[in-house]
Write an enzyme that holds these catalytic residues in place. Structure first.
Site, PDB file in Angstrom:
ATOM      1  N   GLN A  71      -2.821   8.516  20.189  1.00 44.80           N
ATOM      2  CA  GLN A  71      -3.852   8.034  21.150  1.00 44.80           C
ATOM      3  C   GLN A  71      -3.276   7.178  21.974  1.00 44.80           C
ATOM      4  OE1 GLN A  71      -7.090   6.763  18.795  1.00 44.80           O
ATOM      5  NE2 GLN A  71      -8.652   6.510  20.511  1.00 44.80           N
ATOM      6  N   ARG A 110     -21.412  -2.039  20.566  1.00 47.90           N
ATOM      7  CA  ARG A 110     -21.472  -0.752  19.617  1.00 47.90           C
ATOM      8  C   ARG A 110     -22.930  -0.394  19.214  1.00 47.90           C
ATOM      9  NH1 ARG A 110     -16.789   1.408  17.562  1.00 47.90           N
ATOM     10  NH2 ARG A 110     -14.848   0.830  18.413  1.00 47.90           N
ATOM     11  N   ASP A 125      -7.527  -6.224   4.290  1.00 53.76           N
ATOM     12  CA  ASP A 125      -8.512  -5.277   4.011  1.00 53.76           C
ATOM     13  C   ASP A 125      -9.928  -5.973   4.764  1.00 53.76           C
ATOM     14  OD1 ASP A 125      -8.170  -2.994   2.761  1.00 53.76           O
ATOM     15  OD2 ASP A 125      -7.555  -4.268   1.050  1.00 53.76           O
ATOM     16  N   GLU A 145      -8.418   0.557  18.656  1.00 56.68           N
ATOM     17  CA  GLU A 145      -9.074   0.082  19.745  1.00 56.68           C
ATOM     18  C   GLU A 145      -9.159  -1.508  19.698  1.00 56.68           C
ATOM     19  OE1 GLU A 145     -10.270   1.985  22.111  1.00 56.68           O
ATOM     20  OE2 GLU A 145     -10.085   3.950  21.289  1.00 56.68           O
ATOM     21  N   LYS A 161      -8.606  12.725  10.541  1.00 57.39           N
ATOM     22  CA  LYS A 161      -8.595  13.158  11.759  1.00 57.39           C
ATOM     23  C   LYS A 161      -7.451  14.546  11.851  1.00 57.39           C
ATOM     24  CE  LYS A 161      -9.903  11.581  15.378  1.00 57.39           C
ATOM     25  NZ  LYS A 161     -10.937  11.975  16.200  1.00 57.39           N
ATOM     26  N   ASP A 210     -13.599  16.012  17.174  1.00 60.92           N
ATOM     27  CA  ASP A 210     -14.476  15.824  15.833  1.00 60.92           C
ATOM     28  C   ASP A 210     -15.952  16.387  16.168  1.00 60.92           C
ATOM     29  OD1 ASP A 210     -12.475  14.224  15.101  1.00 60.92           O
ATOM     30  OD2 ASP A 210     -13.487  12.288  15.720  1.00 60.92           O
ATOM     31  N   SER A 211     -16.637  15.991  17.268  1.00 65.26           N
ATOM     32  CA  SER A 211     -17.752  16.549  17.529  1.00 65.26           C
ATOM     33  C   SER A 211     -17.516  18.171  18.004  1.00 65.26           C
ATOM     34  CB  SER A 211     -18.481  15.995  18.724  1.00 65.26           C
ATOM     35  OG  SER A 211     -17.879  16.208  19.785  1.00 65.26           O
ATOM     36  N   THR A 212     -16.484  18.676  18.502  1.00 67.25           N
ATOM     37  CA  THR A 212     -16.371  19.924  18.989  1.00 67.25           C
ATOM     38  C   THR A 212     -16.218  20.816  17.619  1.00 67.25           C
ATOM     39  OG1 THR A 212     -15.271  19.270  20.922  1.00 67.25           O
ATOM     40  CG2 THR A 212     -15.060  21.694  20.207  1.00 67.25           C
ATOM     41  N   SER A 249     -19.561  14.913  22.009  1.00 71.34           N
ATOM     42  CA  SER A 249     -18.600  14.019  23.123  1.00 71.34           C
ATOM     43  C   SER A 249     -17.560  15.056  23.803  1.00 71.34           C
ATOM     44  CB  SER A 249     -18.167  12.941  22.363  1.00 71.34           C
ATOM     45  OG  SER A 249     -16.902  13.374  21.725  1.00 71.34           O
ATOM     46  N   GLU A 287      -0.170   4.201  -0.386  1.00 70.51           N
ATOM     47  CA  GLU A 287      -1.001   5.502   0.050  1.00 70.51           C
ATOM     48  C   GLU A 287      -0.791   5.499   1.496  1.00 70.51           C
ATOM     49  OE1 GLU A 287      -3.941   1.762  -0.012  1.00 70.51           O
ATOM     50  OE2 GLU A 287      -1.976   2.381  -0.830  1.00 70.51           O
ATOM     51  N   HIS A 300       0.836  -1.243  -0.040  1.00 73.60           N
ATOM     52  CA  HIS A 300      -0.031  -0.171   0.080  1.00 73.60           C
ATOM     53  C   HIS A 300       0.697   1.342  -0.169  1.00 73.60           C
ATOM     54  CE1 HIS A 300      -4.044  -1.948   0.660  1.00 73.60           C
ATOM     55  NE2 HIS A 300      -3.156  -3.083   1.414  1.00 73.60           N
ATOM     56  N   GLY A 305     -15.062  15.536  22.266  1.00 70.25           N
ATOM     57  CA  GLY A 305     -13.771  15.140  21.432  1.00 70.25           C
ATOM     58  C   GLY A 305     -13.480  16.161  20.279  1.00 70.25           C
TER      59      GLY A 305
END
Length: 692
Positions: free
Chosen positions: A609, A336, A521, A690, A415, A247-249, A243, A191, A189, A245
């Site tokens: 992270q 989830r 994948d 995770e 991100k 992204d949501s902020t 949340s 990329e 890969h 975090g």
């Protein structure tokens, strides 16, 4: 008209029919379902070349008519010989356009021209050194040996006529080329960041081979997002799930800039799985930004939440069953889905309490591109394999999306791009550079189990691990599995393993739990391997073993180092573990201690992270005394990445001081009920960021 062509013409945002030659000089990426499909697009645009992602079945005439200059075919989870292998138009290779086939794309190309592809005994999932022919146009300017990311089980066996092998990984073809026809295939890969000079390979293809101009600059993305929000929302209200975090902020800040203040309702739902004092900190931080937040304590609703699920994995009928309550669920996918659906149910209750009409309210969330790709959402890729369901891409969310009731202005961002956008919007650096924290929170950082995971391959895999960990002694006592192990390694790798196992007393074994990974994948839900040593860990040697193990044992997607004395007795049972208050408190404290130490060390910015995981494993029990499993063990998962699609663990002594990790281990060990502390040494792939 061909079916694939009709689909293309009717696809929203992909209307080629009405825009003849709007892609003159651009690159087309044909999507075969790769987890990294969007990353290819992003890398190409970083080089200022216009690109468009289209389905793999796009007809060759449509590509030619619309002026695309070159083609990249992405990787994918399928096998070229499978009955359900995705259809494509073989004419894409004969219309005179330069083609770069990546992974599955290379195998397609080889098969079309008469070559063969076979599934070998050895998988390659991780970073490996390949030998390249740098006289080939694709590899011009590179070294003879290059570090690349490989993720495949199928390999080219017989190379197609007219093609030659231009890179090798051991005895496996890592790249093929037909320079005359400008057709190139790479098994790795280029990329992703893990391929050291991948960007140079793409540059060679785009500019030297395809003759692209590099003059395409993307419009201001902030303005695009604001326009999209205003067009879609109009005068309605928007409920944004916040949340705290990044992204949501950033999503909330965009909404605040695009709409009137009374149109935006920012809602922070405390699901009971937040970090220590997290909800309080979120509320204070956002109020400082002038964002009014409504905080809802919904812990009880989440603990007792349920959802509807298919009767079984095999059942293809529309029949559904009600899941167990969340606090009794062990399956990570079900956890989830329950959490995602409960978020929506709680949000709907808030809409009711505020006397708002549901049909006049949009739901906004900070969904990113990787979330959609890993959930195999059609928003990102119609063919990608499900790695894990993200809480913001459940069936209920997808239904709302189909009704046009979901606002996701960041759905095309990764991100690092969101962080850059946050800075443009004037958000403070400490908020923009925060470590990501998943919406489901600590719920997916607890490996719930009520029985050990031991399949029929458990004993054989343990024997292979024993051979690897004590290779210097194993080669002196022939074993039926020894030849299989040796066949998966090059001579140089065998020599290095002999040296490592002669110098260090190691043992490696399976642990009776499973975690989510991404291999070739595809989603994997497989064993964790534990390594323990008599002496202090020698991290470079351990990292070599970590790269080797999943390649030889395809049923392992994660490898951890276990701190403390050498493990004498591998464990074959688990401590029953569910999302209960006591279990959550234990993880919350471990997470608090580890992140405090990281922050104080000044290395927080070096790590992308750091999930802290609680596992149902109790070590150091005498089997003769039949002591029950009642303690749990903690895993420190450091992760370094720029795009969260791939990444590496932080190597102690290299990326982060060993003393920082040692201090975390000491402090976590003081928490009651903790048996051992482990360190996750797995890159992505084969492991996800995770564990669930």
């Amino acid at each position: 008209m061909l079916e694939g062509s009709r689909v293309l013409m009717e696809s929203p945002g992909r209307d080629i029919k009405d825009a003849r030659h709007q892609y003159e000089g651009a690159l087309v990426i044909l999507d075969a379902g790769a987890q990294y499909g969007k990353v290819i697009d992003r890398r190409v645009r970083e080089l200022f070349v216009q690109s468009e992602i289209l389905p793999l079945e796009t007809p060759a005439f449509a590509i030619k008519e619309n002026g695309f200059r070159a083609i990249i075919i992405s990787g994918g989870p399928s096998s070229v010989y499978a009955e359900d292998a995705p259809w494509f138009d073989p004419a894409i290779f004969t219309i005179g356009k330069p083609v770069l086939g990546i992974c599955y794309g290379m195998q397609m190309m080889n098969k079309v021209f008469g070559g063969t592809v076979h599934r070998k005994n050895m998988r390659e999932d991780g970073v490996f050194t390949i030998n390249v022919d740098n006289s080939c146009s694709l590899f011009r300017g590179l070294q003879k040996d290059e570090l690349v990311l490989l993720t495949h089980g199928d390999s080219v066996d017989k190379v197609a006529e007219g093609f030659k092998v231009v890179a090798q990984s051991g005895n496996i073809a890592a790249a093929i080329a037909n320079e005359t026809k400008k057709l190139y295939g790479v098994q790795f890969h280029p990329e992703v960041d893990l391929t050291q000079h991948g960007k140079d390979i793409l540059k060679n293809f785009l500019f030297d081979i395809a003759g692209c101009s590099g003059t395409f600059t993307v419009q201001n993305r902030e303005a695009e997002c604001i326009q999209e929000i205003q067009r879609k929302v109009g005068h309605s209200k928007v409920l944004v799930l916040l949340s705290g975090g990044v992204d949501s902020t950033v999503c909330t800040a965009l909404l605040n800039k695009a709409l009137k203040q009374d149109q935006v309702i920012a809602l922070h739902i405390d699901n009971g799985f937040m970090r220590k004092k997290e909800s309080q900190c979120v509320e204070e931080a956002l109020r400082k930004l002038g964002i009014k937040v409504k905080v809802i304590n919904a812990a009880h609703a989440f603990y007792n939440g349920t959802t509807t699920l298919p009767i079984s994995e095999e059942d293809r009928t529309p029949r559904k069953r009600i899941s167990k309550t969340l606090n009794m669920t062990t399956n990570p996918e079900e956890k989830r889905k329950i959490i995602g659906d409960t978020f929506v149910k709680v949000a709907n209750e808030v809409i009711g309490e505020m006397n708002l009409k549901p049909e006049e309210v949009f739901l906004a969330q900070g969904t990113l591109r990787p979330d959609l790709i890993e959930s195999a959402s059609v928003e990102a890729s119609g063919k990608a394999d499900v790695i894990k369901t993200h809480h913001n891409d459940t069936e209920l969310i997808r239904e709302l999306r189909e009704e046009g009731k979901v606002i996701e202005p960041l759905k095309d961002f990764h991100k690092d791009e969101v962080r850059a956008l946050g800075r443009e919007l004037g958000l403070p650096e400490d908020l923009v550079s925060r470590h990501p924290f998943p919406g489901p929170g600590l719920a997916i950082r607890i490996i719930c189990a009520d029985e050990p995971y031991i399949c029929k391959d458990f004993a054989e895999t343990n024997n292979i691990l024993k051979i690897l960990a004590d290779f210097s002694a194993s080669v002196k006592k022939p074993h039926t599995l020894l030849q299989r192990v040796k066949s998966c390694m090059s001579d140089e790798e065998q020599e290095k393993l002999l040296q490592i196992t002669s110098l260090h007393s190691l043992n490696a074994f399976l642990m009776p739990i499973k975690t989510v990974g991404v291999q070739g994948d595809c989603r994997s839900y497989s064993y964790v391997c534990g390594i323990s040593s008599k002496d202090a860990p020698h991290w470079d040697s351990l990292m070599f073993l970590v790269r080797l193990i999943p390649r030889i044992c395809h049923n392992i997607n994660r490898v951890v180092y276990i701190f403390g004395p050498q493990i004498r007795e591998p464990i074959i049972d688990v401590t029953p573990t569910f999302l209960t208050t006591g279990v959550l408190s234990t993880l919350r404290q471990a997470d608090f201690e580890a992140h405090n130490i990281l922050r104080e060390s000044g290395f927080s910015g070096k790590i992308s992270q750091m999930p802290i995981i609680l596992t149902p494993l109790h070590f150091d029990r005498d089997p003769l005394q039949k002591q029950p499993s009642c303690q749990r063990s903690v895993v420190i998962r450091t992760f370094i990445t720029s795009d969260f699609m791939t990444g590496i663990p932080a190597t102690p002594g290299n990326h982060i001081p060993e003393e920082v990790i040692s201090k975390m281990v000491r402090e976590i060990k003081k928490i009651p009920g903790i048996s051992r502390v482990m360190y996750d040494m797995t890159s992505k792939p084969p492991g996800t960021t995770e564990w669930e």
